[in-house]
Design an enzyme around this catalytic site. Sequence first.
Site, PDB file in Angstrom:
ATOM      1  N   HIS A 139      -4.414 -13.406  23.392  1.00 39.70           N
ATOM      2  CA  HIS A 139      -4.275 -14.244  24.598  1.00 39.70           C
ATOM      3  C   HIS A 139      -5.476 -14.043  25.524  1.00 39.70           C
ATOM      4  CE1 HIS A 139       0.314 -13.762  23.950  1.00 39.70           C
ATOM      5  NE2 HIS A 139       0.074 -15.042  23.767  1.00 39.70           N
ATOM      6  N   LYS A 181      16.208 -18.564  25.189  1.00 35.82           N
ATOM      7  CA  LYS A 181      15.387 -17.818  24.247  1.00 35.82           C
ATOM      8  C   LYS A 181      15.471 -16.316  24.548  1.00 35.82           C
ATOM      9  CE  LYS A 181      10.723 -17.960  22.382  1.00 35.82           C
ATOM     10  NZ  LYS A 181       9.396 -18.515  22.475  1.00 35.82           N
ATOM     11  N   ARG A 230      -4.317 -20.062  15.480  1.00 40.83           N
ATOM     12  CA  ARG A 230      -4.631 -18.945  14.591  1.00 40.83           C
ATOM     13  C   ARG A 230      -4.608 -19.348  13.131  1.00 40.83           C
ATOM     14  NH1 ARG A 230      -0.064 -15.686  17.521  1.00 40.83           N
ATOM     15  NH2 ARG A 230       0.473 -17.881  17.684  1.00 40.83           N
ATOM     16  N   SER A 289       2.411 -11.710  19.633  1.00 45.72           N
ATOM     17  CA  SER A 289       3.289 -10.801  20.374  1.00 45.72           C
ATOM     18  C   SER A 289       4.318 -10.182  19.431  1.00 45.72           C
ATOM     19  CB  SER A 289       4.005 -11.553  21.495  1.00 45.72           C
ATOM     20  OG  SER A 289       3.070 -12.103  22.388  1.00 45.72           O
TER      21      SER A 289
END
Length: 155
Positions: free
Chosen positions: A17, A41, A90, A128
């Site tokens: 990030h 979530k 990514r 993460s």
Amino acid sequence: MKIAVYPGSFDPITNGHLDILKRASKIFDKIIILVAVNPNKHFNFSLKDRVELIKESVKGINNVEVDSFEGLTVDYAKKHNATHLIRGLRAVSDFEYEFQLASANEFVDSSIDMVFFMARGDKTFISSSAIMELARNGVDVKDLVPAPVYNLLRK
Ligand code: ADP
């Protein structure tokens, strides 16, 4: 003044990030990191912790602000005079998700455009969730996360 919003979960913020952020901060006058609030979530860290960890991690970059928001990112962007949303890519799997997200955003408001940064070669595996998995299994993640995150994970 060119303002961009960098939205995400940041659960927690990683060097992946940060790399995107540093690169984007050279293009935009101001970047607002927007931490997702989603009651449906499950997050590893509370909203307060995610925001606090970002604030501590971006101290060296001066055109960055941190905020949180529940709702559509494009609505937030418009309200704060941002013209662009920043996201990172990514892998091809990211592309599929981001492409759909961009299309949905365009449907809501085509005046807000998305800008994508390719992950640096050495950061393509950093997410993460990968950080949490590695840390949980005793791998030293010092080189993968900012110091405030590292210190908290060690506790
Ligand atoms: P979200 O849950 O919205 O995907 P994340 O915090 O996981 O939030 O990611 C926010 C954005 O940062 C996404 O666009 C993601 O692709 C990007 N990102 C995350 N890690 C990296 C990395 N290592 N390199 C490049 N971009 C990344």
